[in-house]
Design a protein around this motif. Structure first.
Motif: not given
Length: 150
Positions: A131-132, A40-44, A125-126, A11-15
């Motif tokens: 983890t997150c 930055d670690n991909g944590c939702y 969100p999956v 998915p497209v994500v925002l930071k």
């Protein structure tokens, strides 16, 4: 079948460093309803989307808990709403993102996942269990595309 069978794994994500104006521009130009926010670690971290933007332009008295039931007496112009958005456009969008969206694991049962999608009326969100880490997103479009192509 599970949630993983209908999720978008990329998915497209925002930071979290994105400001409201950047997120708003991206959402509106691409017609996204909601985008996940990941570090930055991909944590939702949460979701930012069109409802977050609406919350920013509506009068505070209309959106606060136990606020006004009706705002029909207010006569604001589009310019007034635009100015309200401009007042906060350089704030981090993390201040306004939705952190209460229900998440599912990739092995969540498919029909239960679809029921959550139906009830919450927002993308899901999956997240990796324990983890997150965001593994993917499920939108109405993802579900519909997979069902129609089956």
């Amino acid at each position: 079948m599970t949630a993983a069978s209908i999720m978008d794994p990329n998915p497209v994500v925002l930071k979290p460093t994105n400001v409201i104006s950047t997120a708003a521009k991206y959402i509106m130009e691409n017609r996204y309803r909601n985008l996940p926010v990941v570090d930055d670690n991909g944590c939702y971290m949460g979701i930012f989307g069109v409802n977050c933007l609406l919350r920013l332009v509506l009068p505070k008295a209309a959106i606060m808990e136990k606020g006004l039931d009706s705002v029909s007496f207010m006569h604001e112009s589009l310019a007034d709403l635009h100015n309200r958005l401009r007042e906060v456009e350089e704030q981090p969008m993390t201040l306004w993102m939705n952190t209460e969206v229900e998440t599912v694991s990739p092995d969540h049962p498919l029909v239960e996942t679809l029921l959550i999608l139906y009830r919450t009326k927002t993308s899901i969100p999956v997240v990796e269990p324990g983890t997150c880490k965001l593994l993917g997103m499920i939108s109405y479009w993802d579900a519909g595309r997979q069902i129609l192509s089956a």
